[in-house]
Design a protein around this motif. Sequence first.
Motif, PDB file in Angstrom:
ATOM      1  N   ALA B  34      31.320  36.635  55.501  1.00  0.00           N
ATOM      2  CA  ALA B  34      30.009  36.496  54.850  1.00  0.00           C
ATOM      3  C   ALA B  34      30.063  35.403  53.790  1.00  0.00           C
ATOM      4  O   ALA B  34      29.130  34.634  53.618  1.00  0.00           O
ATOM      5  N   ALA B  35      31.186  35.332  53.071  1.00  0.00           N
ATOM      6  CA  ALA B  35      31.291  34.366  51.975  1.00  0.00           C
ATOM      7  C   ALA B  35      31.615  32.962  52.467  1.00  0.00           C
ATOM      8  O   ALA B  35      31.180  31.973  51.881  1.00  0.00           O
ATOM      9  N   ARG B  36      32.384  32.849  53.566  1.00  0.00           N
ATOM     10  CA  ARG B  36      32.907  31.533  53.950  1.00  0.00           C
ATOM     11  C   ARG B  36      32.546  31.141  55.380  1.00  0.00           C
ATOM     12  O   ARG B  36      32.853  30.029  55.804  1.00  0.00           O
ATOM     13  N   GLY B  37      31.883  32.037  56.123  1.00  0.00           N
ATOM     14  CA  GLY B  37      31.630  31.755  57.534  1.00  0.00           C
ATOM     15  C   GLY B  37      32.857  32.074  58.363  1.00  0.00           C
ATOM     16  O   GLY B  37      33.954  32.299  57.825  1.00  0.00           O
ATOM     17  N   TYR B  38      32.673  32.098  59.668  1.00  0.00           N
ATOM     18  CA  TYR B  38      33.774  32.442  60.560  1.00  0.00           C
ATOM     19  C   TYR B  38      34.789  31.308  60.640  1.00  0.00           C
ATOM     20  O   TYR B  38      35.988  31.510  60.561  1.00  0.00           O
ATOM     21  N   ARG B  39      34.270  30.084  60.757  1.00  0.00           N
ATOM     22  CA  ARG B  39      35.192  28.956  60.935  1.00  0.00           C
ATOM     23  C   ARG B  39      36.071  28.740  59.718  1.00  0.00           C
ATOM     24  O   ARG B  39      37.254  28.434  59.845  1.00  0.00           O
ATOM     25  N   SER B  40      35.505  28.891  58.535  1.00  0.00           N
ATOM     26  CA  SER B  40      36.278  28.614  57.314  1.00  0.00           C
ATOM     27  C   SER B  40      37.025  29.835  56.799  1.00  0.00           C
ATOM     28  O   SER B  40      38.008  29.699  56.080  1.00  0.00           O
ATOM     29  N   GLY B  41      36.535  31.030  57.106  1.00  0.00           N
ATOM     30  CA  GLY B  41      37.225  32.233  56.655  1.00  0.00           C
ATOM     31  C   GLY B  41      38.548  32.357  57.405  1.00  0.00           C
ATOM     32  O   GLY B  41      38.566  32.264  58.621  1.00  0.00           O
ATOM     33  N   SER B  42      39.643  32.553  56.684  1.00  0.00           N
ATOM     34  CA  SER B  42      40.944  32.574  57.356  1.00  0.00           C
ATOM     35  C   SER B  42      41.476  34.003  57.503  1.00  0.00           C
ATOM     36  O   SER B  42      41.160  34.885  56.693  1.00  0.00           O
ATOM     37  N   LEU B  43      42.275  34.205  58.544  1.00  0.00           N
ATOM     38  CA  LEU B  43      42.918  35.504  58.742  1.00  0.00           C
ATOM     39  C   LEU B  43      43.819  35.830  57.562  1.00  0.00           C
ATOM     40  O   LEU B  43      43.967  36.988  57.174  1.00  0.00           O
ATOM     41  N   GLN B  44      44.415  34.788  56.968  1.00  0.00           N
ATOM     42  CA  GLN B  44      45.302  35.014  55.819  1.00  0.00           C
ATOM     43  C   GLN B  44      44.516  35.641  54.662  1.00  0.00           C
ATOM     44  O   GLN B  44      44.999  36.556  54.000  1.00  0.00           O
ATOM     45  N   GLU B  45      43.289  35.126  54.462  1.00  0.00           N
ATOM     46  CA  GLU B  45      42.457  35.660  53.382  1.00  0.00           C
ATOM     47  C   GLU B  45      42.118  37.132  53.646  1.00  0.00           C
ATOM     48  O   GLU B  45      42.119  37.958  52.721  1.00  0.00           O
ATOM     49  N   VAL B  46      41.847  37.461  54.913  1.00  0.00           N
ATOM     50  CA  VAL B  46      41.559  38.855  55.275  1.00  0.00           C
ATOM     51  C   VAL B  46      42.798  39.714  55.024  1.00  0.00           C
ATOM     52  O   VAL B  46      42.724  40.785  54.405  1.00  0.00           O
ATOM     53  N   ALA B  47      43.961  39.216  55.486  1.00  0.00           N
ATOM     54  CA  ALA B  47      45.215  39.959  55.312  1.00  0.00           C
ATOM     55  C   ALA B  47      45.502  40.192  53.825  1.00  0.00           C
ATOM     56  O   ALA B  47      45.872  41.298  53.413  1.00  0.00           O
ATOM     57  N   ASP B  48      45.288  39.147  53.019  1.00  0.00           N
ATOM     58  CA  ASP B  48      45.525  39.272  51.575  1.00  0.00           C
ATOM     59  C   ASP B  48      44.642  40.369  50.972  1.00  0.00           C
ATOM     60  O   ASP B  48      45.088  41.140  50.127  1.00  0.00           O
ATOM     61  N   ARG B  49      43.411  40.432  51.402  1.00  0.00           N
ATOM     62  CA  ARG B  49      42.475  41.421  50.845  1.00  0.00           C
ATOM     63  C   ARG B  49      42.911  42.850  51.122  1.00  0.00           C
ATOM     64  O   ARG B  49      42.626  43.750  50.343  1.00  0.00           O
ATOM     65  N   VAL B  50      43.527  43.076  52.292  1.00  0.00           N
ATOM     66  CA  VAL B  50      43.928  44.444  52.616  1.00  0.00           C
ATOM     67  C   VAL B  50      45.394  44.694  52.283  1.00  0.00           C
ATOM     68  O   VAL B  50      45.929  45.764  52.577  1.00  0.00           O
ATOM     69  N   GLY B  51      46.056  43.684  51.652  1.00  0.00           N
ATOM     70  CA  GLY B  51      47.447  43.856  51.262  1.00  0.00           C
ATOM     71  C   GLY B  51      48.362  44.032  52.456  1.00  0.00           C
ATOM     72  O   GLY B  51      49.212  44.924  52.493  1.00  0.00           O
ATOM     73  N   TYR B  60      46.553  44.709  64.913  1.00  0.00           N
ATOM     74  CA  TYR B  60      45.283  45.444  65.088  1.00  0.00           C
ATOM     75  C   TYR B  60      44.236  44.593  65.804  1.00  0.00           C
ATOM     76  O   TYR B  60      43.471  45.090  66.618  1.00  0.00           O
ATOM     77  N   PHE B  61      44.187  43.308  65.450  1.00  0.00           N
ATOM     78  CA  PHE B  61      43.228  42.381  66.066  1.00  0.00           C
ATOM     79  C   PHE B  61      43.996  41.133  66.497  1.00  0.00           C
ATOM     80  O   PHE B  61      44.259  40.266  65.669  1.00  0.00           O
ATOM     81  N   PRO B  62      44.360  41.047  67.781  1.00  0.00           N
ATOM     82  CA  PRO B  62      45.249  39.969  68.242  1.00  0.00           C
ATOM     83  C   PRO B  62      44.685  38.561  68.051  1.00  0.00           C
ATOM     84  O   PRO B  62      45.453  37.601  68.003  1.00  0.00           O
ATOM     85  N   THR B  63      43.334  38.426  67.962  1.00  0.00           N
ATOM     86  CA  THR B  63      42.769  37.088  67.748  1.00  0.00           C
ATOM     87  C   THR B  63      41.654  37.182  66.698  1.00  0.00           C
ATOM     88  O   THR B  63      41.059  38.236  66.484  1.00  0.00           O
ATOM     89  N   LYS B  64      41.376  36.040  66.090  1.00  0.00           N
ATOM     90  CA  LYS B  64      40.302  35.957  65.101  1.00  0.00           C
ATOM     91  C   LYS B  64      38.960  36.264  65.776  1.00  0.00           C
ATOM     92  O   LYS B  64      38.076  36.883  65.195  1.00  0.00           O
ATOM     93  N   ARG B  65      38.856  35.834  67.029  1.00  0.00           N
ATOM     94  CA  ARG B  65      37.642  36.084  67.800  1.00  0.00           C
ATOM     95  C   ARG B  65      37.377  37.584  67.957  1.00  0.00           C
ATOM     96  O   ARG B  65      36.248  38.046  67.795  1.00  0.00           O
ATOM     97  N   GLU B  66      38.443  38.352  68.266  1.00  0.00           N
ATOM     98  CA  GLU B  66      38.266  39.810  68.421  1.00  0.00           C
ATOM     99  C   GLU B  66      37.849  40.445  67.097  1.00  0.00           C
ATOM    100  O   GLU B  66      37.051  41.383  67.065  1.00  0.00           O
ATOM    101  N   LEU B  67      38.408  39.905  66.017  1.00  0.00           N
ATOM    102  CA  LEU B  67      38.033  40.425  64.696  1.00  0.00           C
ATOM    103  C   LEU B  67      36.556  40.137  64.418  1.00  0.00           C
ATOM    104  O   LEU B  67      35.812  40.989  63.931  1.00  0.00           O
ATOM    105  N   LEU B  68      36.119  38.934  64.763  1.00  0.00           N
ATOM    106  CA  LEU B  68      34.704  38.577  64.571  1.00  0.00           C
ATOM    107  C   LEU B  68      33.796  39.540  65.331  1.00  0.00           C
ATOM    108  O   LEU B  68      32.813  40.049  64.791  1.00  0.00           O
TER     109      LEU B  68
END
Lengths: 203, 203
Positions: B34-51, B60-68
């Motif tokens: 929501a904050a950065r869009g799909y293209r700019s939002g990184s999996l690393q940022e998601v991982a960091d948020r959930v520790g 849990y989500f083998p690709t960024k596409r599946e997570l989207l």
Amino acid sequence: MKATEPSQAGRRGPYAKSADRRRTIVTAAHAVFAARGYRSGSLQEVADRVGMSQTSLLHYFPTKRELLLAVLTWRDSISGDGAVLPDPEESLVDAVIRQARFNEDIPGVIELYTVLCAESVTDDHPGRQFFIDRFARLRISYAEAFMRMAQEGRLRPGVDPQRAAASLIALWDGIQTQWLFAPDSIDMAGSLRDYLRLIILPE
Amino acid sequence: MKATEPSQAGRRGPYAKSADRRRTIVTAAHAVFAARGYRSGSLQEVADRVGMSQTSLLHYFPTKRELLLAVLTWRDSISGDGAVLPDPEESLVDAVIRQARFNEDIPGVIELYTVLCAESVTDDHPGRQFFIDRFARLRISYAEAFMRMAQEGRLRPGVDPQRAAASLIALWDGIQTQWLFAPDSIDMAGSLRDYLRLIILPE
């Protein structure tokens, strides 16, 4: 599109050459931002498209933000910035339909608008103020047109000019998005004409 | 939000723990996209948020596409996927207004929808088919509701059910975008109510 012909630019002097260069960069940035968004579209990709180094590009646009605003301003100059100012002979309805039909021929420009406008809703986006100002200006412009119609008894009783202005702009933006996904199923001009016929009484 | 309490997850067994983890990841990805869009939002940022490490996240989500796609499906489950299916006691107008008022309380979910939907108009975006299908489904659902009203003599003569369905969805999307830019100036429910009152005759 690559850079302009050097011979031609040379004949017209350094100022014209610089203006040509800026236009070429803006056109390339338009394509990159439309395809990838502002955040993901890189200056390097824009530089590559115009056959220029990133350092040279920064000579014309010192920041990515300035390049974005140049693209948005250029986009408005192409598509009439959404403010339909009909000549006295043309009705508001005719002017809106004419603009909507024109937009069908520039899907790339509509795509850029859709992507950048949505991206700009996020707090720290450099396009945010541009779109806040643009929507406020458009709402005032259409609300004034609807208020004039109300004074002439041509607006359907009960229609609120301010809310109708926001709704017309919203409908236009939303139907463009659906059209980008399904151009054969969506009649942009038809939806806009239907709405205006609902709120404006026949003469 | 961080990961769920391990003690609680432990009591409920490995399946519940895995489901909790997936939910936690999807919530974090929602915020990042929501904050950065799909293209700019990184999996690393998601991982960091959930520790969590990026490697664990990919379990849990083998690709960024599946997570989207998980985020988009979750988003639809929160906001009722836009298809308003009123119970027999509730009118379509009331159901739309109720949903619009509910949406005012979840600006982050609306922002995600706006950003990802627009980003998905570009050709190679993994969300493209999701939105093509979603809009097609919604248009059919509202067109059927309007056709039933037309049969009951409750639709204003001249209103085309298909085009009205596309227009209602377009108005809704567009007014949400303006509301995200100027929440104090825009009355989302008011614009939708105005439109439905224009096309539906009073009972």
